[in-house]
Design a protein around this motif. Sequence first.
Motif, short mmCIF file in Angstrom:
data_model
loop_
_atom_site.label_atom_id
_atom_site.label_comp_id
_atom_site.label_asym_id
_atom_site.label_seq_id
_atom_site.Cartn_x
_atom_site.Cartn_y
_atom_site.Cartn_z
N VAL A 91 -4.24 -12.85 -3.07
CA VAL A 91 -4.46 -11.29 -2.70
C VAL A 91 -5.11 -11.29 -1.38
O VAL A 91 -4.70 -10.12 -0.75
CB VAL A 91 -5.32 -10.87 -3.98
CG1 VAL A 91 -5.64 -9.46 -3.68
CG2 VAL A 91 -4.76 -10.72 -5.14
N GLU A 92 -6.05 -11.85 -1.15
CA GLU A 92 -6.52 -11.39 0.33
C GLU A 92 -5.62 -11.58 1.48
O GLU A 92 -5.83 -10.91 2.27
CB GLU A 92 -7.68 -12.38 0.60
CG GLU A 92 -9.05 -11.82 -0.18
CD GLU A 92 -10.49 -12.89 -0.27
OE1 GLU A 92 -10.29 -13.69 0.42
OE2 GLU A 92 -11.47 -12.69 -0.93
N HIS A 123 -3.59 -8.73 1.47
CA HIS A 123 -4.16 -7.60 1.99
C HIS A 123 -4.07 -7.58 3.50
O HIS A 123 -3.72 -6.48 4.21
CB HIS A 123 -5.47 -7.63 1.36
CG HIS A 123 -6.22 -6.59 1.79
ND1 HIS A 123 -6.52 -5.12 1.55
CD2 HIS A 123 -7.55 -6.13 2.72
CE1 HIS A 123 -7.08 -4.29 2.02
NE2 HIS A 123 -7.59 -5.05 2.84
N ARG A 142 -5.75 -16.95 -6.75
CA ARG A 142 -4.73 -15.83 -7.03
C ARG A 142 -5.91 -14.91 -6.01
O ARG A 142 -5.26 -13.97 -5.30
CB ARG A 142 -4.87 -15.05 -8.28
CG ARG A 142 -3.98 -15.64 -9.24
CD ARG A 142 -2.72 -15.37 -8.92
NE ARG A 142 -1.77 -15.99 -10.12
CZ ARG A 142 -0.54 -16.04 -9.90
NH1 ARG A 142 0.14 -15.72 -8.80
NH2 ARG A 142 0.07 -16.47 -10.83
N ARG A 143 -7.03 -14.88 -6.10
CA ARG A 143 -8.11 -14.13 -5.01
C ARG A 143 -7.51 -14.37 -3.72
O ARG A 143 -7.52 -13.57 -2.76
CB ARG A 143 -9.45 -14.47 -5.27
CG ARG A 143 -10.47 -13.71 -4.47
CD ARG A 143 -11.83 -13.78 -4.96
NE ARG A 143 -12.55 -13.01 -4.08
CZ ARG A 143 -13.38 -12.23 -4.44
NH1 ARG A 143 -13.65 -12.09 -5.88
NH2 ARG A 143 -14.22 -11.56 -3.71
N MET A 146 -7.70 -18.46 -10.96
CA MET A 146 -8.36 -17.18 -10.41
C MET A 146 -8.74 -17.30 -9.07
O MET A 146 -8.32 -16.34 -8.38
CB MET A 146 -9.45 -16.86 -11.25
CG MET A 146 -10.11 -15.28 -10.90
SD MET A 146 -11.16 -14.71 -11.99
CE MET A 146 -11.48 -15.98 -13.38
N VAL A 147 -9.21 -18.35 -8.42
CA VAL A 147 -9.48 -18.66 -7.00
C VAL A 147 -8.18 -18.53 -6.10
O VAL A 147 -8.36 -17.81 -5.22
CB VAL A 147 -10.52 -19.76 -6.74
CG1 VAL A 147 -10.75 -19.91 -5.39
CG2 VAL A 147 -11.98 -19.86 -7.38
#
Length: 137
Positions: free
Chosen positions: A33-34, A37, A29-30, A26-27
């Motif tokens: 994603v950042e 972005h 993936r985050r 999850m970290v």
Amino acid sequence: MHIVANEPSLAFYRLQEHVRKALNPMVDRRADVEKLHVELQGRCYDMEYAAGAIKTIKNADETFDNIRENLKNAIFLKQQLKYEESRKKKTNPSSVYKRLSAHITLDLPELPELSDVVRETANRVESIMNKATHSNV
């Protein structure tokens, strides 16, 4: 069995196990994603800049028309100057003596002293005329 399954320490163990398995992906993936972005935001700015440039180009029609007209005028004036220069060269014979001798049809006897004087006078007149034409230009 019911007590063992619902015991708080066992529940915390199961939660800890789940968090340990799911937290690292999850970290990651985050972070992905950042990063995406930030890249997407940069591309959005690029698109806005390109759209603004296209709008500016649409408004530049008048400027390009003025440039085209000025180029046409410059080419026309250059052609006029070239024509005038070629016309001056055609109408301006190389020496005054040649122009005068074309009009004189007298048959004079050959006198060596006179021909030298005439030649010298013709050269003086020619140099005076050249100075006068160059000072008027």
